[in-house]
Design a protein around this motif. Structure first.
Motif, PDB file in Angstrom:
ATOM      1  N   ASP A   1       0.823  -1.214   0.000  1.00 59.04           N
ATOM      2  CA  ASP A   1       0.000   0.000   0.000  1.00 59.04           C
ATOM      3  C   ASP A   1       0.857   1.264   0.000  1.00 59.04           C
ATOM      4  O   ASP A   1       0.395   2.328  -0.404  1.00 59.04           O
ATOM      5  CB  ASP A   1      -0.925   0.004   1.226  1.00 59.04           C
ATOM      6  CG  ASP A   1      -2.101  -0.949   1.064  1.00 59.04           C
ATOM      7  OD1 ASP A   1      -2.199  -1.604  -0.001  1.00 59.04           O
ATOM      8  OD2 ASP A   1      -2.920  -1.045   1.996  1.00 59.04           O
ATOM      9  N   GLY A   2       2.098   1.158   0.434  1.00 57.40           N
ATOM     10  CA  GLY A   2       3.002   2.295   0.371  1.00 57.40           C
ATOM     11  C   GLY A   2       3.326   2.721  -1.044  1.00 57.40           C
ATOM     12  O   GLY A   2       3.815   3.833  -1.278  1.00 57.40           O
ATOM     13  N   ASP A   3       3.031   1.848  -2.004  1.00 54.56           N
ATOM     14  CA  ASP A   3       3.303   2.131  -3.419  1.00 54.56           C
ATOM     15  C   ASP A   3       2.046   2.527  -4.197  1.00 54.56           C
ATOM     16  O   ASP A   3       2.124   2.781  -5.399  1.00 54.56           O
ATOM     17  CB  ASP A   3       3.931   0.899  -4.083  1.00 54.56           C
ATOM     18  CG  ASP A   3       5.160   0.416  -3.349  1.00 54.56           C
ATOM     19  OD1 ASP A   3       6.010   1.259  -3.026  1.00 54.56           O
ATOM     20  OD2 ASP A   3       5.274  -0.798  -3.081  1.00 54.56           O
ATOM     21  N   LEU A   4       0.912   2.552  -3.513  1.00 54.38           N
ATOM     22  CA  LEU A   4      -0.351   2.806  -4.209  1.00 54.38           C
ATOM     23  C   LEU A   4      -0.332   4.118  -4.978  1.00 54.38           C
ATOM     24  O   LEU A   4      -0.659   4.166  -6.176  1.00 54.38           O
ATOM     25  CB  LEU A   4      -1.502   2.804  -3.197  1.00 54.38           C
ATOM     26  CG  LEU A   4      -2.884   3.199  -3.745  1.00 54.38           C
ATOM     27  CD1 LEU A   4      -3.329   2.252  -4.848  1.00 54.38           C
ATOM     28  CD2 LEU A   4      -3.910   3.229  -2.607  1.00 54.38           C
ATOM     29  N   GLU A   5       0.039   5.206  -4.317  1.00 55.86           N
ATOM     30  CA  GLU A   5       0.003   6.513  -4.976  1.00 55.86           C
ATOM     31  C   GLU A   5       1.022   6.601  -6.117  1.00 55.86           C
ATOM     32  O   GLU A   5       0.784   7.270  -7.125  1.00 55.86           O
ATOM     33  CB  GLU A   5       0.249   7.622  -3.949  1.00 55.86           C
ATOM     34  CG  GLU A   5      -0.926   7.837  -2.985  1.00 55.86           C
ATOM     35  CD  GLU A   5      -0.912   6.915  -1.787  1.00 55.86           C
ATOM     36  OE1 GLU A   5      -1.717   7.114  -0.856  1.00 55.86           O
ATOM     37  OE2 GLU A   5      -0.082   5.968  -1.758  1.00 55.86           O
TER      38      GLU A   5
ATOM     39  N   ASP B   1       0.156 -10.400   2.947  1.00 54.73           N
ATOM     40  CA  ASP B   1      -0.468  -9.291   2.218  1.00 54.73           C
ATOM     41  C   ASP B   1      -1.257  -8.399   3.169  1.00 54.73           C
ATOM     42  O   ASP B   1      -0.713  -7.518   3.818  1.00 54.73           O
ATOM     43  CB  ASP B   1      -1.316  -9.771   1.028  1.00 54.73           C
ATOM     44  CG  ASP B   1      -2.209 -10.955   1.336  1.00 54.73           C
ATOM     45  OD1 ASP B   1      -2.836 -10.973   2.421  1.00 54.73           O
ATOM     46  OD2 ASP B   1      -2.297 -11.871   0.506  1.00 54.73           O
ATOM     47  N   ARG B   2      -2.568  -8.633   3.308  1.00 54.93           N
ATOM     48  CA  ARG B   2      -3.462  -7.673   3.958  1.00 54.93           C
ATOM     49  C   ARG B   2      -3.235  -7.487   5.452  1.00 54.93           C
ATOM     50  O   ARG B   2      -3.549  -6.428   5.992  1.00 54.93           O
ATOM     51  CB  ARG B   2      -4.918  -8.070   3.699  1.00 54.93           C
ATOM     52  CG  ARG B   2      -5.289  -8.067   2.215  1.00 54.93           C
ATOM     53  CD  ARG B   2      -6.756  -8.412   2.000  1.00 54.93           C
ATOM     54  NE  ARG B   2      -7.065  -8.662   0.599  1.00 54.93           N
ATOM     55  CZ  ARG B   2      -7.400  -7.711  -0.281  1.00 54.93           C
ATOM     56  NH1 ARG B   2      -7.488  -6.454   0.106  1.00 54.93           N
ATOM     57  NH2 ARG B   2      -7.651  -8.029  -1.540  1.00 54.93           N
ATOM     58  N   LYS B   3      -2.696  -8.466   6.153  1.00 53.65           N
ATOM     59  CA  LYS B   3      -2.561  -8.362   7.599  1.00 53.65           C
ATOM     60  C   LYS B   3      -1.112  -8.216   8.057  1.00 53.65           C
ATOM     61  O   LYS B   3      -0.821  -8.305   9.250  1.00 53.65           O
ATOM     62  CB  LYS B   3      -3.196  -9.588   8.270  1.00 53.65           C
ATOM     63  CG  LYS B   3      -4.704  -9.686   8.045  1.00 53.65           C
ATOM     64  CD  LYS B   3      -5.298 -10.882   8.767  1.00 53.65           C
ATOM     65  CE  LYS B   3      -6.811 -10.958   8.563  1.00 53.65           C
ATOM     66  NZ  LYS B   3      -7.412 -12.119   9.268  1.00 53.65           N
ATOM     67  N   SER B   4      -0.222  -7.958   7.131  1.00 51.06           N
ATOM     68  CA  SER B   4       1.195  -7.882   7.471  1.00 51.06           C
ATOM     69  C   SER B   4       1.584  -6.506   8.002  1.00 51.06           C
ATOM     70  O   SER B   4       1.111  -5.477   7.512  1.00 51.06           O
ATOM     71  CB  SER B   4       2.034  -8.201   6.225  1.00 51.06           C
ATOM     72  OG  SER B   4       3.400  -8.074   6.509  1.00 51.06           O
ATOM     73  N   ASP B   5       2.466  -6.489   9.005  1.00 46.40           N
ATOM     74  CA  ASP B   5       3.004  -5.221   9.506  1.00 46.40           C
ATOM     75  C   ASP B   5       4.024  -4.648   8.536  1.00 46.40           C
ATOM     76  O   ASP B   5       4.162  -3.434   8.407  1.00 46.40           O
ATOM     77  CB  ASP B   5       3.666  -5.424  10.875  1.00 46.40           C
ATOM     78  CG  ASP B   5       2.648  -5.721  11.973  1.00 46.40           C
ATOM     79  OD1 ASP B   5       1.529  -5.172  11.906  1.00 46.40           O
ATOM     80  OD2 ASP B   5       2.974  -6.506  12.875  1.00 46.40           O
ATOM     81  N   PHE B   6       4.747  -5.515   7.854  1.00 46.33           N
ATOM     82  CA  PHE B   6       5.734  -5.089   6.867  1.00 46.33           C
ATOM     83  C   PHE B   6       5.251  -5.499   5.477  1.00 46.33           C
ATOM     84  O   PHE B   6       4.916  -6.655   5.244  1.00 46.33           O
ATOM     85  CB  PHE B   6       7.097  -5.734   7.156  1.00 46.33           C
ATOM     86  CG  PHE B   6       7.644  -5.385   8.515  1.00 46.33           C
ATOM     87  CD1 PHE B   6       8.179  -4.128   8.756  1.00 46.33           C
ATOM     88  CD2 PHE B   6       7.605  -6.300   9.556  1.00 46.33           C
ATOM     89  CE1 PHE B   6       8.676  -3.792  10.002  1.00 46.33           C
ATOM     90  CE2 PHE B   6       8.106  -5.979  10.802  1.00 46.33           C
ATOM     91  CZ  PHE B   6       8.640  -4.716  11.035  1.00 46.33           C
TER      92      PHE B   6
END
Length: 335
Positions: free
Chosen positions: A266-270, A299-304
């Protein structure tokens, strides 16, 4: 060795026939730019995109100066579990510097690091991690930090694979970087990791020179000391190159809008949105970690490497999603 003329002629004929027979197989083997990728949809999508934007006369042809490709680093080009590599560096730096800071033994999040209490460290959140970075990455010149980071990356070992982190890069992505550059692309790293943590080794490992590395940074100031000029690293955040910060950093550092973007979280979404939601041929790709046996599955529940919104957006925006288990023949380089 002497050979009768008729036998010489026959031998030459056989040699020619063998050469012709073997040529297609040899050419085919050499023509595959992505040998560590299975022949699945992601590989086909990559090749199709590269061919159409690099072939002159194609309606989707893109001039070479505009062939910009941006890559996240952690989880996209190299391993990011069980924690980000730079975080492992920061933890080691806390332990190394602890004798000079006795107060850390009773001060969080430093106490958690020294006691190996990962639950308490996780509870410290982003604020706590930032404290660790400031304490271990600042208070020195840029040259001193480069030396420390370079020595650490050369000697540190991943706890699971027992290899240097620079050997835990993804072979399929190394091939992709080389394939893009062979077709006139300029490749950049755009990472939430520290820009000066990455720059000492990215050229050797990825073929990406320091000036093509974009990342988070802390403030530096110029100073003269003992007649020598230095850049001194301050314990203050300058820029966080993550999420909405990535398009801003691309604009500031690169000055061209990319036509291809590669991420995994998600850090790469934008960054993916900025790259692909525009006119002209565009390409977005997400590396989905699905291989618990050869690497990790998360994926969805990972901290990293948290991948949730970006995974949903991939379906909507028709980004290519790489299933690591299904689409990659191998994960790491074979040394």
């Amino acid at each position: 060795m002497f050979m009768p003329r008729d036998l010489q002629t026959a031998a030459r004929a056989v040699a020619v026939l063998l050469t012709v027979a073997l040529a297609p197989a040899t050419a085919l083997a050499q023509s595959d730019p992505l040998p560590s990728w299975n022949d699945t949809a992601p590989k086909a999508a990559i090749v199709e995109f590269v061919e159409k934007v690099s072939k002159e006369g194609s309606p989707d042809f893109v001039p070479e100066p505009e062939r910009i490709a941006v890559f996240d680093n952690d989880g996209t080009l190299w391993i990011e579990h069980p924690m980000y590599v730079q975080l492992a560096f920061a933890l080691d730096r806390v332990k190394a510097e602890a004798p000079n800071h006795p107060e850390w033994a009773t001060t969080q999040p430093f106490q958690a690091v020294l006691e190996g209490d990962m639950k308490a460290l996780t509870a410290a959140g982003e604020k706590g991690l930032l404290e660790l970075i400031m304490a271990t990455h600042a208070g020195m010149t840029t040259a001193q930090f480069e030396k420390i980071a370079s020595e650490w990356i050369a000697t540190a070992r991943d706890p699971r694979f027992k290899k240097p982190y620079t050997e835990l890069v993804y072979q399929p992505m190394l091939e992709l970087l080389a394939y893009l550059r062979a077709n006139g692309f300029k490749t950049f790293i755009v990472s939430g990791g520290g820009i000066e943590f990455m720059r000492p080794w990215t050229e050797k490992v990825y073929g990406i020179p320091p000036e093509q590395v974009v990342g988070s940074s802390i403030k530096t100031q110029f100073e003269m000391k003992d007649g020598a000029p230095n850049l001194f690293r301050l314990p203050e955040v300058n820029f966080i190159d993550d999420k909405a910060g990535k398009p801003v950093a691309i604009n500031d550092h690169i000055g061209r809008r990319p036509i291809a973007a590669f991420g995994n979280s998600d850090g790469d979404l934008e960054m993916l949105q900025w790259t692909t939601l525009a006119d002209g041929p565009r390409f977005g790709l997400i590396v989905h970690h699905t291989d618990a046996e050869r690497e990790y599955a998360y994926d969805r529940k990972s901290d990293f490497g948290h991948l949730d919104k970006a995974l949903d957006a991939a379906a909507i925006n028709k980004w290519t999603v790489v299933d690591m288990k299904a689409d990659w023949k191998q994960i790491f380089p074979q040394n």
